[in-house]
Motif scaffolding. Structure first.
Motif, short mmCIF file in Angstrom:
data_model
loop_
_atom_site.label_atom_id
_atom_site.label_comp_id
_atom_site.label_asym_id
_atom_site.label_seq_id
_atom_site.Cartn_x
_atom_site.Cartn_y
_atom_site.Cartn_z
N LEU A 180 7.14 3.60 6.54
CA LEU A 180 8.22 4.00 5.65
C LEU A 180 8.18 3.25 4.32
O LEU A 180 8.56 3.75 3.29
N CYS A 181 7.70 2.00 4.38
CA CYS A 181 7.71 1.14 3.20
C CYS A 181 6.28 0.66 2.92
O CYS A 181 5.44 0.68 3.81
N PRO A 182 6.04 0.21 1.71
CA PRO A 182 4.67 -0.23 1.39
C PRO A 182 4.23 -1.45 2.20
O PRO A 182 3.07 -1.56 2.56
N SER A 183 5.16 -2.37 2.51
CA SER A 183 4.71 -3.59 3.19
C SER A 183 4.97 -3.53 4.70
O SER A 183 5.98 -2.98 5.14
N ASP A 184 4.02 -4.11 5.46
CA ASP A 184 4.15 -4.16 6.93
C ASP A 184 5.39 -4.94 7.33
O ASP A 184 6.08 -4.59 8.30
N ALA A 185 5.67 -6.02 6.57
CA ALA A 185 6.81 -6.88 6.91
C ALA A 185 8.10 -6.08 6.91
O ALA A 185 8.93 -6.20 7.82
N MET A 186 8.27 -5.23 5.90
CA MET A 186 9.51 -4.47 5.81
C MET A 186 9.56 -3.38 6.88
O MET A 186 10.62 -3.14 7.48
N ASN A 187 8.40 -2.75 7.15
CA ASN A 187 8.36 -1.76 8.23
C ASN A 187 8.76 -2.41 9.55
O ASN A 187 9.56 -1.86 10.30
N GLU A 188 8.20 -3.59 9.81
CA GLU A 188 8.48 -4.27 11.08
C GLU A 188 9.94 -4.68 11.16
O GLU A 188 10.55 -4.61 12.23
N SER A 189 10.49 -5.12 10.02
CA SER A 189 11.89 -5.55 10.07
C SER A 189 12.81 -4.34 10.30
O SER A 189 13.80 -4.44 11.01
N TYR A 221 6.65 -11.06 20.67
CA TYR A 221 5.87 -9.83 20.84
C TYR A 221 5.56 -9.23 19.48
O TYR A 221 6.30 -9.40 18.53
N GLU A 222 4.41 -8.54 19.43
CA GLU A 222 3.99 -7.93 18.18
C GLU A 222 4.66 -6.58 18.05
O GLU A 222 4.32 -5.64 18.76
N VAL A 223 5.60 -6.52 17.12
CA VAL A 223 6.38 -5.30 16.92
C VAL A 223 5.47 -4.09 16.69
O VAL A 223 5.70 -3.01 17.23
N SER A 224 4.41 -4.31 15.89
CA SER A 224 3.57 -3.18 15.51
C SER A 224 2.73 -2.65 16.67
O SER A 224 2.19 -1.55 16.60
N ARG A 225 2.58 -3.43 17.75
CA ARG A 225 1.74 -2.97 18.86
C ARG A 225 2.54 -2.46 20.06
O ARG A 225 1.98 -1.98 21.03
N ILE A 226 3.87 -2.60 19.96
CA ILE A 226 4.72 -2.05 21.03
C ILE A 226 4.72 -0.52 20.89
O ILE A 226 4.68 0.01 19.78
N ASN A 227 4.71 0.19 22.01
CA ASN A 227 4.86 1.64 21.96
C ASN A 227 6.36 1.96 21.99
O ASN A 227 7.05 1.61 22.93
N TRP A 228 6.81 2.63 20.92
CA TRP A 228 8.25 2.87 20.76
C TRP A 228 8.60 4.32 21.08
O TRP A 228 7.77 5.21 20.99
N ASP A 273 11.23 -6.05 -1.71
CA ASP A 273 10.00 -6.03 -0.92
C ASP A 273 8.78 -5.80 -1.80
O ASP A 273 7.77 -6.47 -1.68
N ASP A 274 8.90 -4.85 -2.73
CA ASP A 274 7.81 -4.51 -3.62
C ASP A 274 7.47 -5.68 -4.54
O ASP A 274 6.31 -6.01 -4.75
N ALA A 275 8.54 -6.33 -5.06
CA ALA A 275 8.34 -7.45 -5.97
C ALA A 275 7.67 -8.62 -5.24
O ALA A 275 6.75 -9.25 -5.76
N LEU A 276 8.10 -8.90 -3.99
CA LEU A 276 7.50 -9.99 -3.22
C LEU A 276 6.04 -9.67 -2.90
O LEU A 276 5.18 -10.54 -2.97
N TYR A 277 5.79 -8.41 -2.59
CA TYR A 277 4.42 -7.97 -2.29
C TYR A 277 3.53 -8.19 -3.52
O TYR A 277 2.42 -8.70 -3.42
N PHE A 278 4.05 -7.84 -4.70
CA PHE A 278 3.33 -8.02 -5.96
C PHE A 278 3.05 -9.51 -6.20
O PHE A 278 1.94 -9.90 -6.53
N LEU A 279 4.09 -10.32 -5.97
CA LEU A 279 3.98 -11.77 -6.19
C LEU A 279 2.88 -12.37 -5.31
O LEU A 279 2.01 -13.10 -5.77
N ILE A 280 2.89 -12.01 -4.03
CA ILE A 280 1.90 -12.53 -3.07
C ILE A 280 0.49 -12.09 -3.48
O ILE A 280 -0.45 -12.89 -3.47
N THR A 281 0.36 -10.83 -3.89
CA THR A 281 -0.96 -10.31 -4.30
C THR A 281 -1.49 -11.09 -5.50
O THR A 281 -2.66 -11.48 -5.55
#
Ligand SMILES: [Zn+2]
Length: 326
Positions: A180-189, A221-228, A273-281
């Motif tokens: 839904l969002c560009p960053s994995d962190a935000m999707n997971e949250s 647990y890894e949120v991204s690997r759980i089957n939802w 989220d986008d701004a933090l992603y840009f900053l990290i990059t």
């Protein structure tokens, strides 16, 4: 040991197997040595003995091994209750002083098997714990009334169902339905929030290896690997109707009491989220050490975004209020 003889000399013990006198002499010659000035000295070089018997060095050693087994009586198996001397396969293994950490092959194998058994037992215990934890995650979600979920949740549920090929039929969700969002962190949250609210449920075919047992009963647990999957509807609506229902909630737009607050909050989240992603990059580009975004960074980003949003109307630095963007 019916056809064996034991000959002990200077800490070396020879167990002679049945052989001709000539061969026994060969073994004696090979293992003959004495202590001179506190050092062990072999009586003859291997080369000399081999040439006397018309053999190559390796062939001599082979014959000697067949004729007699040599034991180093000073070096005994350090395993408790097994006080056997070390069997030597060649001169190089003989020690004058006792080697404390020697373990015979038999005990080594036993120890290895014991360690293996213990590892397997531990693995079974961990597996059972993981299964129990997974079961508790699965049981956490009960049927919900989709008509009563918030506007924000309705938007996310609708987006997930739209991106999924299975959701409208069975409520099952593929991993890529959560993009839904560009960053994995935000999707997971977002996923974690929906799970906490009981909108999402953990499926029983989730892989156990995405669960980690930490100390003192703590889990990860890894949120991204759980089957939802989506939670069942409390009125047993089929998922195709749930999809329709949340669609209708979204279509109320301004008519929904939470609409304005949702839009403001949602765009804030995306922008931060986008701004933090840009900053990290950018930070990675300059090869700074691994940077952790904390609350201060997020506050600074929010402030920067707030100023940016109003810069057409207000010059920078004049506002002391918390930035608000509609
Ligand atoms: Zn042993």
């Amino acid at each position: 040991m019916d056809d064996s003889r034991l000959v002990s000399e200077n800490g070396l013990l020879l167990c002679i197997h049945f052989a001709s006198q000539n061969q026994i002499q060969m073994a004696f010659d090979y293992w003959a040595g004495s202590i001179k000035d506190g050092e062990w000295v072999w009586a003859e070089q291997v080369k000399e003995i081999a040439s006397r018997y018309g053999l190559k060095d390796s062939a001599l050693l082979q014959k000697v091994r067949e004729v007699a087994t040599a034991f180093d009586v000073n070096t005994r198996c350090s395993s408790t209750s097994h006080d056997v001397p070390r069997a030597l396969s060649c001169r190089g293994e003989f020690r004058m002083s006792r080697a404390r950490d020697f373990i015979c092959e038999e005990c080594e194998n036993q120890l290895r098997q014991q360690r293996l058994r213990e590892e397997q037992e531990r693995a079974i215990v961990v597996l059972c714990k993981k299964k129990t934890f997974l079961a508790s995650l699965i049981a956490r979600t009960t049927p919900i009334d989709y008509a009563s979920i918030s506007y924000a949740d309705a938007v996310v549920v609708y987006s997930i169902m739209l991106a999924s090929n299975l959701a409208c039929e069975s409520g099952r969700l593929e991993g890529n339905a959560f993009r839904l969002c560009p960053s994995d962190a935000m999707n997971e949250s977002l996923v974690t929030q929906l799970f906490t609210k009981g909108v999402l449920a953990v499926r029983d075919d989730s892989p156990l290896d995405c669960i980690e047992v930490l100390e003192r009963g703590i889990w990860k647990y890894e949120v991204s690997r759980i089957n939802w999957r989506l939670a069942e509807d409390s009125r047993a609506l089929p998922f195709s109707e749930v999809f329709q229902l949340v669609g209708e909630v979204i279509d109320q737009r301004k008519g929904h009491a939470q609409f304005d607050a949702f839009v403001r909050d949602f765009w804030w989240k995306i922008a931060v989220d986008d701004a933090l992603y840009f900053l990290i990059t950018e930070i990675r580009k300059f090869r700074f050490p691994e940077y952790q975004c904390g609350q201060k960074t997020e506050k600074a980003v929010r402030y920067a975004l707030g100023c940016q949003g109003r810069s057409k109307r207000e010059p920078l630095g004049q506002s002391k209020r918390e930035p608000v963007v509609g």
